[in-house]
Design an enzyme around this catalytic site. Structure first.
Site, PDB file in Angstrom:
ATOM      1  N   GLN A 258       0.767  -1.113   0.086  1.00 10.15           N
ATOM      2  CA  GLN A 258      -0.014   0.008  -0.189  1.00 10.15           C
ATOM      3  C   GLN A 258       1.002   1.328  -0.132  1.00 10.15           C
ATOM      4  O   GLN A 258       1.862   1.357   0.896  1.00 10.15           O
ATOM      5  CB  GLN A 258      -0.876   0.090   1.253  1.00 10.15           C
ATOM      6  CG  GLN A 258      -1.975  -1.198   1.184  1.00 10.15           C
ATOM      7  CD  GLN A 258      -3.138  -0.909   0.158  1.00 10.15           C
ATOM      8  OE1 GLN A 258      -3.208   0.297  -0.151  1.00 10.15           O
ATOM      9  NE2 GLN A 258      -3.534  -1.977  -0.265  1.00 10.15           N
ATOM     10  N   GLU A 311      -2.521 -16.459  -3.292  1.00  9.33           N
ATOM     11  CA  GLU A 311      -2.268 -15.389  -4.184  1.00  9.33           C
ATOM     12  C   GLU A 311      -1.463 -15.873  -5.307  1.00  9.33           C
ATOM     13  O   GLU A 311      -0.889 -16.851  -5.505  1.00  9.33           O
ATOM     14  CB  GLU A 311      -0.884 -14.472  -3.111  1.00  9.33           C
ATOM     15  CG  GLU A 311      -0.137 -13.693  -3.919  1.00  9.33           C
ATOM     16  CD  GLU A 311      -0.933 -12.699  -4.800  1.00  9.33           C
ATOM     17  OE1 GLU A 311      -0.506 -12.312  -5.511  1.00  9.33           O
ATOM     18  OE2 GLU A 311      -1.942 -12.076  -3.878  1.00  9.33           O
ATOM     19  N   ASP A 355      -9.137  -9.329  -0.950  1.00 12.49           N
ATOM     20  CA  ASP A 355      -8.709  -7.738  -1.419  1.00 12.49           C
ATOM     21  C   ASP A 355      -8.100  -8.005  -2.859  1.00 12.49           C
ATOM     22  O   ASP A 355      -6.838  -8.094  -3.061  1.00 12.49           O
ATOM     23  CB  ASP A 355      -7.045  -7.462  -0.527  1.00 12.49           C
ATOM     24  CG  ASP A 355      -6.813  -5.986  -0.711  1.00 12.49           C
ATOM     25  OD1 ASP A 355      -7.269  -5.449  -1.553  1.00 12.49           O
ATOM     26  OD2 ASP A 355      -5.892  -5.737   0.102  1.00 12.49           O
ATOM     27  N   CYS A 382     -10.434  -1.338  -3.977  1.00 18.94           N
ATOM     28  CA  CYS A 382      -9.926  -0.075  -4.648  1.00 18.94           C
ATOM     29  C   CYS A 382     -10.561   0.436  -5.619  1.00 18.94           C
ATOM     30  O   CYS A 382     -10.150   1.483  -6.076  1.00 18.94           O
ATOM     31  CB  CYS A 382      -8.391  -0.452  -4.987  1.00 18.94           C
ATOM     32  SG  CYS A 382      -8.171  -1.423  -6.220  1.00 18.94           S
TER      33      CYS A 382
END
Length: 425
Positions: A258, A311, A355, A382
């Site tokens: 981030q 991931e 996320d 986002c």
């Protein structure tokens, strides 16, 4: 070719950093304007359904207009500061309005009703991060990306183009990056790169900044390495305070982290507050990155619990393994996140945390998550439009929105971060 200029009355903000105007019945998306203004705008792109333009002269300014904090990101300039001419409180109202519009228009009536019952409005207020009230939202970015132009100067792209514009300042960057002296015709870094090189600058919470050129670490010009010819670093150390103790990470210089200096701690707190992971619980985490959320989740459930993360980027998983080495109850998987990966993740989780990238998780992943029947789902987003689509998909499978926060992780841009909590109901 002569440019076409239009006089336009500027309407509501739209997703993507534009405002909506109309010309002879045609929708025109206008950058560098503020709702309520009258401007003279230069047409940039003509399509069958809409045009794009940028305001080059303000004929009637809005009281929310301020002198741009980054003129190089203004008309004709680079991307990355499209709201730099808007007062910070008005930026947050702008983002709240866009979030409300996407939740209503894309999320649908059920999602809109959930949010209205929860926050008493069509969207929650967009929260300012700690410290931004003092800095005015400047000096927040710990990571920047540059491209070297044909003359060897570092710059950035114009919006929606491959044109590189050399820049002399990036006021959104933290002082440690500014002090590197990457920008301008006199930069000593020019000897470290070549035309069209990709340059990344990373300023971690602890330690010196790291500069990568085409993914390879570069030494600061004129500085000799200490202790002999030691290879330059390829990773940085990040430290994040949290309710479960100080969290320490190693992250590859080119890996995802981030960018706002306060974003990691803010997101960790929002996810822990929203998901309420308990000792002994099982957690499934999707799009886990380098383990920013995996580590506090593993600490929260303890060794009597379990965390399974998925991931797609192998480099990020390698970072996460290093960051979670003291937590063997966290299983870290490398693989594309899709419905099959969700259903194949093992035993039924109590909590799912995801996320996803800007495109969102998608209906298939959200349906698979709902099919696992967790007590709660925490969705970190986002992109408001992608969030709205994912919430609609979850709502169609029996999960309603029971928590929603909007966070201003990207001052002076149109971007925002949202953390939604979903529970069966």
């Amino acid at each position: 070719m002569n440019e076409e200029l239009l006089e336009l009355e500027i309407g509501a903000p739209a997703h993507g950093g534009h405002c909506v105007a109309r010309h002879d019945g045609r929708v025109v998306f206008v950058r560098h304007a503020v709702p309520g203004e009258r401007v003279r705008a230069r047409v940039l792109d003509r399509r069958s359904r809409f045009w794009r333009a940028e305001a080059v002269e303000v004929l009637r300014p809005s009281p929310d207009r301020v002198p741009s904090v980054w003129p190089e990101a203004g008309p004709g300039g680079v991307g990355g500061g499209e709201l730099a001419h808007v007062a910070l409180p008005a930026q947050r109202r702008w983002k709240q309005e866009v979030l409300a519009d996407t939740l209503r228009r894309i999320g649908g009536p059920a999602v809109a009703e959930d949010v209205a019952a929860l926050v008493g409005a069509a969207a929650p207020p967009v929260e300012q991060l700690p410290g931004d009230e003092v800095t005015g939202g400047l000096g927040t970015r710990t990571r920047i990306e540059l491209t070297v132009d044909e003359d060897g100067a570092a710059g950035m792209y114009r919006p929606r183009s491959h044109d590189v514009v050399a820049v002399r300042s990036i006021p959104l960057a933290v002082p440690a990056i500014v002090d590197l002296g990457l920008l301008g015709p006199g930069s000593r870094w020019r000897r470290a790169w070549h035309p069209w090189a990709r340059v990344e600058a990373v300023a971690p919470i602890t330690g010196e900044p790291l500069v990568l050129v085409d993914g390879e670490p570069a030494r600061r010009p004129g500085r000799r390495p200490r202790g002999g010819d030691v290879p330059p670093r390829r990773s940085v150390r990040e430290v994040v305070p949290s309710a479960v103790g100080e969290l320490a990470y190693r992250v590859s210089g080119s890996g995802f982290w981030q960018v706002h200096r306060e974003a990691p701690a803010t997101l960790v707190a929002a996810v822990l507050d929203g998901g309420r992971p308990q000792p002994g619980e099982r957690v499934l985490e999707l799009y886990a990155g380098a383990g920013l959320l995996t580590l506090p989740l593993a600490r929260s459930v303890g060794e009597t619990g379990a965390v399974t993360s998925v991931e797609g980027a192998a480099t990020a998983v390698r970072d996460a393994r290093r960051n979670l080495h003291a937590h063997p109850w966290a299983e870290l998987r490398t693989g594309h996140v899709d419905a099959a990966a969700v259903t194949g993740a093992g035993a039924r989780p109590d909590l799912v945390v995801l996320d996803p990238p800007r495109t969102g998780a998608g209906a298939g992943v959200m349906a698979a998550v709902a099919g696992l029947g967790p007590r709660a789902v925490v969705h970190v987003a986002c992109d408001p439009a992608a969030l709205a689509r994912d919430l609609r998909a979850a709502r169609e499978h029996g999960y309603r929105v029971t928590g929603l926060r909007a966070l201003d992780l990207f001052p002076h841009t149109h971007h925002l971060e949202a953390v939604a909590v979903l529970e069966r109901g």
